[in-house]
Design a protein around this motif. Structure first.
Motif, PDB file in Angstrom:
ATOM      1  N   LYS A  82      10.425  14.415  37.233  1.00 30.32           N
ATOM      2  CA  LYS A  82       9.284  14.342  36.025  1.00 30.32           C
ATOM      3  C   LYS A  82       8.311  13.409  36.344  1.00 30.32           C
ATOM      4  O   LYS A  82       8.738  12.186  37.064  1.00 30.32           O
ATOM      5  CB  LYS A  82      10.168  13.986  34.832  1.00 30.32           C
ATOM      6  N   SER A  83       7.108  13.578  35.816  1.00 31.53           N
ATOM      7  CA  SER A  83       5.978  12.710  35.941  1.00 31.53           C
ATOM      8  C   SER A  83       4.987  12.783  35.035  1.00 31.53           C
ATOM      9  O   SER A  83       4.738  13.862  34.443  1.00 31.53           O
ATOM     10  CB  SER A  83       5.309  12.688  37.371  1.00 31.53           C
ATOM     11  N   THR A  84       4.193  11.649  34.716  1.00 32.91           N
ATOM     12  CA  THR A  84       2.911  11.827  33.969  1.00 32.91           C
ATOM     13  C   THR A  84       2.279  12.904  34.153  1.00 32.91           C
ATOM     14  O   THR A  84       1.751  13.587  33.509  1.00 32.91           O
ATOM     15  CB  THR A  84       2.324  10.362  34.074  1.00 32.91           C
ATOM     16  N   ALA A  85       1.821  13.044  35.605  1.00 32.28           N
ATOM     17  CA  ALA A  85       0.932  14.146  36.007  1.00 32.28           C
ATOM     18  C   ALA A  85       1.563  15.484  35.796  1.00 32.28           C
ATOM     19  O   ALA A  85       0.568  16.376  35.298  1.00 32.28           O
ATOM     20  CB  ALA A  85       0.764  13.875  37.611  1.00 32.28           C
ATOM     21  N   LYS A  86       2.523  15.745  36.042  1.00 28.72           N
ATOM     22  CA  LYS A  86       3.214  16.983  35.330  1.00 28.72           C
ATOM     23  C   LYS A  86       2.989  17.353  34.069  1.00 28.72           C
ATOM     24  O   LYS A  86       2.652  18.304  33.432  1.00 28.72           O
ATOM     25  CB  LYS A  86       4.704  17.022  35.895  1.00 28.72           C
ATOM     26  N   THR A  87       3.175  16.365  33.198  1.00 22.60           N
ATOM     27  CA  THR A  87       3.191  16.310  31.650  1.00 22.60           C
ATOM     28  C   THR A  87       1.734  16.614  31.276  1.00 22.60           C
ATOM     29  O   THR A  87       1.436  17.732  30.516  1.00 22.60           O
ATOM     30  CB  THR A  87       3.647  15.184  31.032  1.00 22.60           C
ATOM     31  N   ILE A  88       0.858  16.189  32.075  1.00 18.90           N
ATOM     32  CA  ILE A  88      -0.616  16.245  31.889  1.00 18.90           C
ATOM     33  C   ILE A  88      -1.064  17.660  32.281  1.00 18.90           C
ATOM     34  O   ILE A  88      -1.736  18.504  31.510  1.00 18.90           O
ATOM     35  CB  ILE A  88      -1.684  15.241  32.424  1.00 18.90           C
ATOM     36  N   PHE A  89      -0.525  18.180  33.315  1.00 19.89           N
ATOM     37  CA  PHE A  89      -0.950  19.387  33.685  1.00 19.89           C
ATOM     38  C   PHE A  89      -0.319  20.674  32.887  1.00 19.89           C
ATOM     39  O   PHE A  89      -0.691  21.635  32.705  1.00 19.89           O
ATOM     40  CB  PHE A  89      -0.600  19.500  35.353  1.00 19.89           C
ATOM     41  N   ILE A  90       1.052  20.155  32.444  1.00 25.96           N
ATOM     42  CA  ILE A  90       1.877  21.224  31.363  1.00 25.96           C
ATOM     43  C   ILE A  90       0.884  21.401  30.219  1.00 25.96           C
ATOM     44  O   ILE A  90       0.524  22.350  29.850  1.00 25.96           O
ATOM     45  CB  ILE A  90       3.057  20.711  31.229  1.00 25.96           C
ATOM     46  N   GLY A  91       0.465  20.198  29.693  1.00 25.10           N
ATOM     47  CA  GLY A  91      -0.494  20.281  28.547  1.00 25.10           C
ATOM     48  C   GLY A  91      -1.842  20.936  28.842  1.00 25.10           C
ATOM     49  O   GLY A  91      -2.284  22.020  28.010  1.00 25.10           O
ATOM     50  N   MET A  92      -1.998  20.800  30.146  1.00 26.16           N
ATOM     51  CA  MET A  92      -3.615  21.688  30.454  1.00 26.16           C
ATOM     52  C   MET A  92      -3.126  23.096  30.389  1.00 26.16           C
ATOM     53  O   MET A  92      -3.889  24.108  30.068  1.00 26.16           O
ATOM     54  CB  MET A  92      -3.962  21.334  31.655  1.00 26.16           C
ATOM     55  N   ILE A  93      -2.059  23.517  30.917  1.00 25.03           N
ATOM     56  CA  ILE A  93      -1.413  25.039  30.806  1.00 25.03           C
ATOM     57  C   ILE A  93      -1.591  25.596  29.626  1.00 25.03           C
ATOM     58  O   ILE A  93      -2.031  26.623  28.959  1.00 25.03           O
ATOM     59  CB  ILE A  93      -0.286  25.236  31.550  1.00 25.03           C
ATOM     60  N   ILE A  94      -0.836  24.720  28.717  1.00 23.84           N
ATOM     61  CA  ILE A  94      -0.741  25.019  27.346  1.00 23.84           C
ATOM     62  C   ILE A  94      -2.197  25.290  26.552  1.00 23.84           C
ATOM     63  O   ILE A  94      -2.449  26.352  25.984  1.00 23.84           O
ATOM     64  CB  ILE A  94       0.082  24.155  26.562  1.00 23.84           C
ATOM     65  N   ALA A  95      -3.001  24.456  26.746  1.00 21.64           N
ATOM     66  CA  ALA A  95      -4.387  24.513  26.422  1.00 21.64           C
ATOM     67  C   ALA A  95      -5.029  25.873  26.898  1.00 21.64           C
ATOM     68  O   ALA A  95      -5.623  26.574  26.158  1.00 21.64           O
ATOM     69  CB  ALA A  95      -5.223  23.105  26.698  1.00 21.64           C
ATOM     70  N   GLY A  96      -5.007  26.086  28.077  1.00 18.88           N
ATOM     71  CA  GLY A  96      -5.638  27.320  28.688  1.00 18.88           C
ATOM     72  C   GLY A  96      -5.045  28.463  27.944  1.00 18.88           C
ATOM     73  O   GLY A  96      -5.705  29.554  27.579  1.00 18.88           O
ATOM     74  N   ILE A  97      -3.528  28.382  27.686  1.00 18.09           N
ATOM     75  CA  ILE A  97      -3.094  29.913  27.034  1.00 18.09           C
ATOM     76  C   ILE A  97      -3.588  30.005  25.748  1.00 18.09           C
ATOM     77  O   ILE A  97      -3.981  30.969  25.086  1.00 18.09           O
ATOM     78  CB  ILE A  97      -1.548  29.805  27.187  1.00 18.09           C
ATOM     79  N   ILE A  98      -3.585  28.644  24.968  1.00 22.44           N
ATOM     80  CA  ILE A  98      -4.066  28.969  23.664  1.00 22.44           C
ATOM     81  C   ILE A  98      -5.532  29.169  23.462  1.00 22.44           C
ATOM     82  O   ILE A  98      -6.074  30.452  22.625  1.00 22.44           O
ATOM     83  CB  ILE A  98      -4.068  27.562  22.890  1.00 22.44           C
ATOM     84  N   GLY A  99      -6.381  28.710  24.392  1.00 16.00           N
ATOM     85  CA  GLY A  99      -7.655  29.169  24.533  1.00 16.00           C
ATOM     86  C   GLY A  99      -7.927  30.483  24.827  1.00 16.00           C
ATOM     87  O   GLY A  99      -8.923  31.316  24.325  1.00 16.00           O
ATOM     88  N   LEU A 100      -7.171  31.099  25.715  1.00 17.77           N
ATOM     89  CA  LEU A 100      -7.141  32.613  25.936  1.00 17.77           C
ATOM     90  C   LEU A 100      -6.994  33.399  25.002  1.00 17.77           C
ATOM     91  O   LEU A 100      -7.454  34.548  24.602  1.00 17.77           O
ATOM     92  CB  LEU A 100      -6.362  33.049  27.549  1.00 17.77           C
ATOM     93  N   LYS A 101      -5.795  33.033  24.271  1.00 17.72           N
ATOM     94  CA  LYS A 101      -5.397  33.837  23.129  1.00 17.72           C
ATOM     95  C   LYS A 101      -6.513  33.986  22.182  1.00 17.72           C
ATOM     96  O   LYS A 101      -6.898  34.882  21.294  1.00 17.72           O
ATOM     97  CB  LYS A 101      -4.073  33.196  22.393  1.00 17.72           C
ATOM     98  N   LEU A 102      -7.030  32.568  21.576  1.00 17.24           N
ATOM     99  CA  LEU A 102      -8.080  32.519  20.638  1.00 17.24           C
ATOM    100  C   LEU A 102      -9.463  33.207  20.913  1.00 17.24           C
ATOM    101  O   LEU A 102     -10.102  33.909  20.330  1.00 17.24           O
ATOM    102  CB  LEU A 102      -8.624  31.059  20.429  1.00 17.24           C
ATOM    103  N   SER A 103      -9.592  33.413  22.439  1.00 10.86           N
ATOM    104  CA  SER A 103     -10.885  34.116  22.695  1.00 10.86           C
ATOM    105  C   SER A 103     -10.567  35.561  23.036  1.00 10.86           C
ATOM    106  O   SER A 103     -11.725  36.324  23.521  1.00 10.86           O
ATOM    107  CB  SER A 103     -11.445  33.305  23.961  1.00 10.86           C
ATOM    108  N   ALA A 104      -9.311  36.302  23.089  1.00 10.67           N
ATOM    109  CA  ALA A 104      -9.243  37.419  23.387  1.00 10.67           C
ATOM    110  C   ALA A 104      -9.862  38.355  22.358  1.00 10.67           C
ATOM    111  O   ALA A 104     -10.097  39.529  22.868  1.00 10.67           O
ATOM    112  CB  ALA A 104      -7.725  37.600  23.575  1.00 10.67           C
ATOM    113  N   GLY A 105      -9.718  38.093  21.253  1.00 12.43           N
ATOM    114  CA  GLY A 105     -10.453  39.012  19.957  1.00 12.43           C
ATOM    115  C   GLY A 105      -9.577  40.230  20.103  1.00 12.43           C
ATOM    116  O   GLY A 105     -10.023  41.136  19.375  1.00 12.43           O
ATOM    117  N   THR A 106      -8.335  40.159  20.098  1.00 14.16           N
ATOM    118  CA  THR A 106      -7.259  41.265  19.690  1.00 14.16           C
ATOM    119  C   THR A 106      -6.375  40.745  18.750  1.00 14.16           C
ATOM    120  O   THR A 106      -6.022  39.535  19.092  1.00 14.16           O
ATOM    121  CB  THR A 106      -6.694  41.767  21.090  1.00 14.16           C
TER     122      THR A 106
END
Length: 106
Positions: A82-106
């Motif tokens: 476990k590391s701080t870097a992993k936690t940050i990148f996990i957060g980035m994946i979550i942000a990307g998933i949310i962003g894609l859902k919000l921009s999908a328009g379906t």
């Protein structure tokens, strides 16, 4: 309903990666069979989601859920680092998933 199929497909992707690791290179028959079953379910559910969700969005979210879940499962189940870097990148994946859902328009 497509979004539910996609979320479950992503969770199945996480599941088949975990069971694949537990299969020890497909040497443990029970985990090998479980891997194939979960993998098939994942692809089937993804195919249902693709009926209405754009390909790029669905694929990115499917792999994102699988990757996110696999990293977390690795840290919890397999005592991976476990590391701080992993936690940050996990957060980035979550942000990307949310962003894609919000921009999908379906």
């Amino acid at each position: 309903m497509s979004w539910l199929f996609l979320i479950i497909a992503g969770l199945c992707e996480m599941g088949f990666v975990i069971t694949m690791k537990l299969s020890n290179g497909f040497k443990v028959l029970s985990y090998s069979i479980l891997t194939i079953i979960i993998m098939t379910a994942s692809f089937f559910l993804l195919s249902l989601a693709l009926k209405t969700i754009p390909l790029g969005t669905a694929y990115a979210i499917w792999t994102g859920i699988g990757a996110l879940g696999s990293v977390i499962a690795g840290m919890i189940l397999f005592k991976e680092k476990k590391s701080t870097a992993k936690t940050i990148f996990i957060g980035m994946i979550i942000a990307g998933i949310i962003g894609l859902k919000l921009s999908a328009g379906t």
